[in-house]
Design a protein around this motif. Structure first.
Motif, PDB file in Angstrom:
ATOM      1  N   PRO A 126      11.205  29.905   9.320  1.00  0.00           N
ATOM      2  CA  PRO A 126       9.924  30.456   8.849  1.00  0.00           C
ATOM      3  C   PRO A 126       9.532  29.881   7.490  1.00  0.00           C
ATOM      4  CG  PRO A 126      11.687  32.110   8.791  1.00  0.00           C
ATOM      5  CD  PRO A 126      12.246  30.906   9.465  1.00  0.00           C
ATOM      6  N   GLN A 127       8.226  29.709   7.293  1.00  0.00           N
ATOM      7  CA  GLN A 127       7.717  29.224   5.999  1.00  0.00           C
ATOM      8  C   GLN A 127       7.702  30.427   5.055  1.00  0.00           C
ATOM      9  OE1 GLN A 127       6.019  25.989   5.644  1.00  0.00           O
ATOM     10  NE2 GLN A 127       5.302  26.301   3.553  1.00  0.00           N
ATOM     11  N   PHE A 168       6.497  21.416   2.403  1.00  0.00           N
ATOM     12  CA  PHE A 168       7.121  20.983   3.656  1.00  0.00           C
ATOM     13  C   PHE A 168       7.783  22.161   4.376  1.00  0.00           C
ATOM     14  CE2 PHE A 168       7.314  17.328   0.764  1.00  0.00           C
ATOM     15  CZ  PHE A 168       6.576  16.413   1.510  1.00  0.00           C
ATOM     16  N   PRO A 169       7.756  22.134   5.708  1.00  0.00           N
ATOM     17  CA  PRO A 169       8.496  23.157   6.451  1.00  0.00           C
ATOM     18  C   PRO A 169       9.983  22.801   6.474  1.00  0.00           C
ATOM     19  CG  PRO A 169       7.407  21.681   7.992  1.00  0.00           C
ATOM     20  CD  PRO A 169       7.070  21.187   6.608  1.00  0.00           C
ATOM     21  N   VAL A 170      10.833  23.769   6.799  1.00  0.00           N
ATOM     22  CA  VAL A 170      12.275  23.513   6.920  1.00  0.00           C
ATOM     23  C   VAL A 170      12.668  23.724   8.379  1.00  0.00           C
ATOM     24  CG1 VAL A 170      14.580  24.313   6.235  1.00  0.00           C
ATOM     25  CG2 VAL A 170      12.735  24.264   4.545  1.00  0.00           C
ATOM     26  N   LYS A 208      19.174  18.978   4.453  1.00  0.00           N
ATOM     27  CA  LYS A 208      18.448  20.243   4.616  1.00  0.00           C
ATOM     28  C   LYS A 208      18.963  21.006   5.838  1.00  0.00           C
ATOM     29  CE  LYS A 208      14.139  18.523   2.649  1.00  0.00           C
ATOM     30  NZ  LYS A 208      12.747  18.191   2.963  1.00  0.00           N
ATOM     31  N   SER A 209      19.179  20.271   6.939  1.00  0.00           N
ATOM     32  CA  SER A 209      19.623  20.936   8.170  1.00  0.00           C
ATOM     33  C   SER A 209      21.008  21.564   7.982  1.00  0.00           C
ATOM     34  CB  SER A 209      19.678  19.932   9.321  1.00  0.00           C
ATOM     35  OG  SER A 209      18.394  19.420   9.556  1.00  0.00           O
ATOM     36  N   MET A 218      12.497  25.183  -2.660  1.00  0.00           N
ATOM     37  CA  MET A 218      11.971  23.924  -3.207  1.00  0.00           C
ATOM     38  C   MET A 218      11.184  23.166  -2.139  1.00  0.00           C
ATOM     39  SD  MET A 218      14.268  20.512  -4.060  1.00  0.00           S
ATOM     40  CE  MET A 218      15.744  21.423  -4.155  1.00  0.00           C
ATOM     41  N   THR A 219      11.730  23.128  -0.934  1.00  0.00           N
ATOM     42  CA  THR A 219      11.096  22.385   0.164  1.00  0.00           C
ATOM     43  C   THR A 219       9.753  23.017   0.540  1.00  0.00           C
ATOM     44  OG1 THR A 219      13.296  21.819   0.935  1.00  0.00           O
ATOM     45  CG2 THR A 219      11.505  21.453   2.482  1.00  0.00           C
ATOM     46  N   ASN A 220       9.737  24.367   0.700  1.00  0.00           N
ATOM     47  CA  ASN A 220       8.484  25.068   1.022  1.00  0.00           C
ATOM     48  C   ASN A 220       7.458  24.902  -0.101  1.00  0.00           C
ATOM     49  OD1 ASN A 220       9.466  28.066   2.943  1.00  0.00           O
ATOM     50  ND2 ASN A 220       9.338  25.924   3.496  1.00  0.00           N
ATOM     51  N   PHE A 221       7.905  25.083  -1.350  1.00  0.00           N
ATOM     52  CA  PHE A 221       6.986  24.961  -2.494  1.00  0.00           C
ATOM     53  C   PHE A 221       6.398  23.550  -2.586  1.00  0.00           C
ATOM     54  CE2 PHE A 221       9.224  28.647  -4.751  1.00  0.00           C
ATOM     55  CZ  PHE A 221       8.147  29.524  -4.590  1.00  0.00           C
TER      56      PHE A 221
END
Ligand code: HEM
Length: 188
Positions: free
Chosen positions: A129-130, A118-120, A54-55, A112-115
Protein backbone atom coordinates in the motif's frame (compact mmCIF):
# COMPACT_ATOMS: atom_id res chain seq x y z
CA UNK A 1 4.50 -28.34 18.81
CA UNK A 2 8.11 -29.51 18.85
CA UNK A 3 9.50 -27.08 16.25
CA UNK A 4 8.49 -23.97 18.18
CA UNK A 5 9.03 -25.15 21.76
CA UNK A 6 10.91 -22.92 24.16
CA UNK A 7 12.07 -24.55 27.36
CA UNK A 8 14.05 -23.15 30.25
CA UNK A 9 17.43 -23.65 28.56
CA UNK A 10 17.11 -22.90 24.90
CA UNK A 11 15.28 -20.96 22.22
CA UNK A 12 12.90 -22.84 19.92
CA UNK A 13 13.79 -23.75 16.35
CA UNK A 14 11.62 -21.07 14.78
CA UNK A 15 13.21 -18.38 16.98
CA UNK A 16 16.71 -19.59 15.99
CA UNK A 17 15.74 -19.62 12.32
CA UNK A 18 14.41 -16.04 12.57
CA UNK A 19 17.53 -14.92 14.47
CA UNK A 20 20.10 -16.32 12.02
CA UNK A 21 18.03 -15.76 8.87
CA UNK A 22 17.47 -12.10 9.74
CA UNK A 23 21.13 -11.66 10.76
CA UNK A 24 22.09 -12.87 7.26
CA UNK A 25 19.51 -10.57 5.65
CA UNK A 26 20.92 -7.59 7.59
CA UNK A 27 24.43 -8.30 6.27
CA UNK A 28 23.10 -8.53 2.68
CA UNK A 29 20.87 -5.43 2.98
CA UNK A 30 23.60 -3.25 4.52
CA UNK A 31 26.23 -4.43 1.99
CA UNK A 32 23.99 -4.05 -1.07
CA UNK A 33 22.52 -0.75 0.23
CA UNK A 34 25.99 0.73 0.72
CA UNK A 35 27.28 -0.59 -2.62
CA UNK A 36 24.31 0.56 -4.74
CA UNK A 37 24.29 4.12 -3.36
CA UNK A 38 27.93 4.42 -4.47
CA UNK A 39 27.09 3.53 -8.09
CA UNK A 40 26.62 6.18 -10.75
CA UNK A 41 22.99 7.27 -11.21
CA UNK A 42 23.16 6.23 -14.91
CA UNK A 43 24.42 2.71 -14.05
CA UNK A 44 21.60 0.20 -14.81
CA UNK A 45 22.91 -2.05 -11.99
CA UNK A 46 21.96 0.67 -9.54
CA UNK A 47 18.24 0.48 -10.39
CA UNK A 48 18.24 -3.29 -10.42
CA UNK A 49 20.03 -3.57 -7.07
CA UNK A 50 17.73 -0.93 -5.59
CA UNK A 51 14.69 -2.98 -6.63
CA UNK A 52 16.19 -6.07 -4.96
CA UNK A 53 17.15 -4.06 -1.87
CA UNK A 54 13.61 -2.70 -1.52
CA UNK A 55 11.99 -6.10 -2.05
CA UNK A 56 14.21 -7.90 0.48
CA UNK A 57 13.86 -4.88 2.80
CA UNK A 58 10.06 -5.19 2.76
CA UNK A 59 10.32 -8.94 3.41
CA UNK A 60 12.64 -8.09 6.31
CA UNK A 61 10.09 -5.56 7.64
CA UNK A 62 7.37 -8.21 7.66
CA UNK A 63 9.68 -10.71 9.38
CA UNK A 64 10.56 -8.06 12.00
CA UNK A 65 6.86 -7.43 12.75
CA UNK A 66 6.26 -11.19 13.00
CA UNK A 67 9.35 -11.59 15.20
CA UNK A 68 8.17 -8.90 17.60
CA UNK A 69 4.77 -10.61 17.95
CA UNK A 70 6.48 -14.01 18.26
CA UNK A 71 8.74 -12.72 21.06
CA UNK A 72 5.61 -11.79 23.03
CA UNK A 73 4.09 -15.25 22.50
CA UNK A 74 7.26 -17.29 23.14
CA UNK A 75 9.18 -15.55 25.89
CA UNK A 76 12.99 -15.84 25.98
CA UNK A 77 14.46 -18.29 28.46
CA UNK A 78 15.46 -16.40 31.63
CA UNK A 79 18.94 -14.84 31.78
CA UNK A 80 21.46 -16.79 33.89
CA UNK A 81 21.24 -15.89 37.57
CA UNK A 82 24.99 -15.18 37.74
CA UNK A 83 24.69 -12.06 35.56
CA UNK A 84 25.13 -8.74 37.37
CA UNK A 85 22.18 -6.35 37.41
CA UNK A 86 24.01 -3.89 35.11
CA UNK A 87 24.49 -6.73 32.60
CA UNK A 88 20.77 -7.54 32.71
CA UNK A 89 19.89 -3.88 32.27
CA UNK A 90 22.30 -3.41 29.38
CA UNK A 91 21.10 -6.62 27.75
CA UNK A 92 17.48 -5.36 27.89
CA UNK A 93 18.45 -1.97 26.42
CA UNK A 94 20.46 -3.53 23.56
CA UNK A 95 17.72 -6.05 22.75
CA UNK A 96 15.05 -3.33 22.75
CA UNK A 97 17.23 -1.17 20.45
CA UNK A 98 17.68 -4.09 18.07
CA UNK A 99 13.91 -4.64 17.79
CA UNK A 100 13.24 -0.93 17.39
CA UNK A 101 15.89 -0.51 14.68
CA UNK A 102 14.83 -3.67 12.83
CA UNK A 103 11.42 -1.98 12.43
CA UNK A 104 12.51 1.65 12.00
CA UNK A 105 15.13 1.04 9.27
CA UNK A 106 12.89 -0.73 6.73
CA UNK A 107 10.03 1.64 7.61
CA UNK A 108 12.21 4.68 6.85
CA UNK A 109 13.25 3.04 3.53
CA UNK A 110 9.58 2.43 2.69
CA UNK A 111 8.66 6.01 3.63
CA UNK A 112 11.59 7.44 1.63
CA UNK A 113 10.43 5.57 -1.48
CA UNK A 114 6.78 6.72 -1.15
CA UNK A 115 7.81 10.31 -0.36
CA UNK A 116 10.02 10.29 -3.46
CA UNK A 117 6.88 9.46 -5.47
CA UNK A 118 7.43 5.72 -6.06
CA UNK A 119 5.31 2.74 -5.04
CA UNK A 120 6.89 -0.18 -3.14
CA UNK A 121 6.46 -3.75 -4.30
CA UNK A 122 7.99 -7.15 -3.62
CA UNK A 123 9.86 -8.07 -6.83
CA UNK A 124 7.13 -6.29 -8.83
CA UNK A 125 4.75 -9.13 -7.91
CA UNK A 126 3.05 -7.87 -4.75
CA UNK A 127 2.18 -4.17 -4.53
CA UNK A 128 2.49 -2.70 -1.05
CA UNK A 129 0.00 0.00 0.00
CA UNK A 130 1.06 3.59 -0.70
CA UNK A 131 1.46 4.96 2.85
CA UNK A 132 2.68 8.49 2.02
CA UNK A 133 2.09 11.04 -0.74
CA UNK A 134 4.96 12.57 -2.67
CA UNK A 135 6.92 15.09 -0.62
CA UNK A 136 10.53 15.78 -1.60
CA UNK A 137 11.44 17.41 1.70
CA UNK A 138 10.21 14.40 3.69
CA UNK A 139 11.96 12.07 1.22
CA UNK A 140 15.25 13.78 2.08
CA UNK A 141 14.61 13.47 5.82
CA UNK A 142 13.63 9.79 5.54
CA UNK A 143 16.78 9.12 3.49
CA UNK A 144 18.96 10.72 6.17
CA UNK A 145 17.16 8.75 8.89
CA UNK A 146 17.59 5.50 6.91
CA UNK A 147 21.36 5.92 6.72
CA UNK A 148 21.82 7.12 10.31
CA UNK A 149 19.67 4.37 11.82
CA UNK A 150 21.88 1.80 10.06
CA UNK A 151 24.88 3.16 12.02
CA UNK A 152 22.88 2.79 15.25
CA UNK A 153 22.00 -0.80 14.22
CA UNK A 154 25.65 -1.66 13.58
CA UNK A 155 26.59 -0.24 17.02
CA UNK A 156 23.81 -2.25 18.70
CA UNK A 157 24.82 -5.44 16.88
CA UNK A 158 28.42 -4.87 17.96
CA UNK A 159 27.35 -4.60 21.63
CA UNK A 160 25.09 -7.63 21.23
CA UNK A 161 27.96 -9.76 19.89
CA UNK A 162 30.46 -8.38 22.44
CA UNK A 163 28.08 -9.34 25.27
CA UNK A 164 27.59 -12.88 23.95
CA UNK A 165 31.39 -13.36 23.56
CA UNK A 166 32.11 -11.92 27.04
CA UNK A 167 29.65 -14.33 28.66
CA UNK A 168 31.10 -17.26 26.73
CA UNK A 169 34.82 -16.65 27.10
CA UNK A 170 35.39 -14.31 30.05
CA UNK A 171 32.62 -15.04 32.57
CA UNK A 172 31.72 -18.11 34.64
CA UNK A 173 30.51 -21.11 32.55
CA UNK A 174 26.95 -20.61 33.90
CA UNK A 175 26.86 -17.15 32.28
CA UNK A 176 27.27 -18.63 28.78
CA UNK A 177 24.13 -17.86 26.74
CA UNK A 178 25.51 -18.64 23.27
CA UNK A 179 24.45 -22.34 23.18
CA UNK A 180 20.82 -21.28 23.70
CA UNK A 181 20.76 -19.66 20.26
CA UNK A 182 22.87 -22.20 18.36
CA UNK A 183 23.52 -25.93 18.23
CA UNK A 184 26.48 -25.56 20.61
CA UNK A 185 27.18 -27.52 23.74
CA UNK A 186 27.50 -25.41 26.94
CA UNK A 187 31.10 -24.74 28.04
CA UNK A 188 32.21 -26.91 30.98
C1 HEM B 1 16.61 -3.94 7.51
C2 HEM B 1 16.29 -3.40 6.36
C3 HEM B 1 17.18 -2.46 5.62
C4 HEM B 1 18.52 -2.17 5.78
C5 HEM B 1 19.48 -2.79 6.80
C6 HEM B 1 18.88 -1.17 4.78
C7 HEM B 1 20.14 -0.63 4.61
C8 HEM B 1 20.48 0.36 3.72
C9 HEM B 1 21.79 0.98 3.58
C10 HEM B 1 23.03 0.64 4.41
C11 HEM B 1 21.71 1.91 2.61
C12 HEM B 1 22.84 2.85 2.15
C13 HEM B 1 22.67 4.16 2.92
C14 HEM B 1 23.71 5.19 2.54
O1 HEM B 1 24.87 4.82 2.37
O2 HEM B 1 23.33 6.38 2.46
C15 HEM B 1 20.37 1.88 2.07
C16 HEM B 1 19.90 2.68 1.03
C17 HEM B 1 18.61 2.63 0.53
N1 HEM B 1 17.55 1.88 1.01
FE1 HEM B 1 17.65 0.54 2.52
N2 HEM B 1 17.75 -0.86 4.04
C18 HEM B 1 16.69 -1.62 4.51
C19 HEM B 1 15.38 -1.60 4.05
C20 HEM B 1 14.90 -0.82 3.01
C21 HEM B 1 13.54 -0.79 2.51
C22 HEM B 1 12.38 -1.63 3.07
C23 HEM B 1 13.50 0.10 1.49
C24 HEM B 1 12.33 0.51 0.62
C25 HEM B 1 11.23 -0.19 0.45
C26 HEM B 1 14.82 0.64 1.33
C27 HEM B 1 15.18 1.59 0.39
C28 HEM B 1 16.44 2.14 0.23
C29 HEM B 1 16.79 3.11 -0.79
C30 HEM B 1 15.86 3.69 -1.86
C31 HEM B 1 18.15 3.42 -0.61
C32 HEM B 1 18.99 4.39 -1.45
C33 HEM B 1 18.94 5.76 -0.88
C34 HEM B 1 19.69 6.70 -1.81
O3 HEM B 1 19.14 7.00 -2.83
O4 HEM B 1 20.80 7.07 -1.45
N3 HEM B 1 15.66 0.07 2.26
N4 HEM B 1 19.64 0.94 2.78
Amino acid sequence: MNTVRVDEQSYGRLTKLLHWGMALLIIVLVSVGTYMTGLDKSDPDRLQLMGMHKSFGVIFMQLAIFRLIWSRIKRSPPLPGVLASWERGLSRIVTASLYLLMLAIPFSGFAMTNFAGFPVSIFGLIEMPQLFDKNQEMAGLAKQAHGMLVYALIASIFMHIAGALKHRFLDAPEADVLPRMMPLKPRV
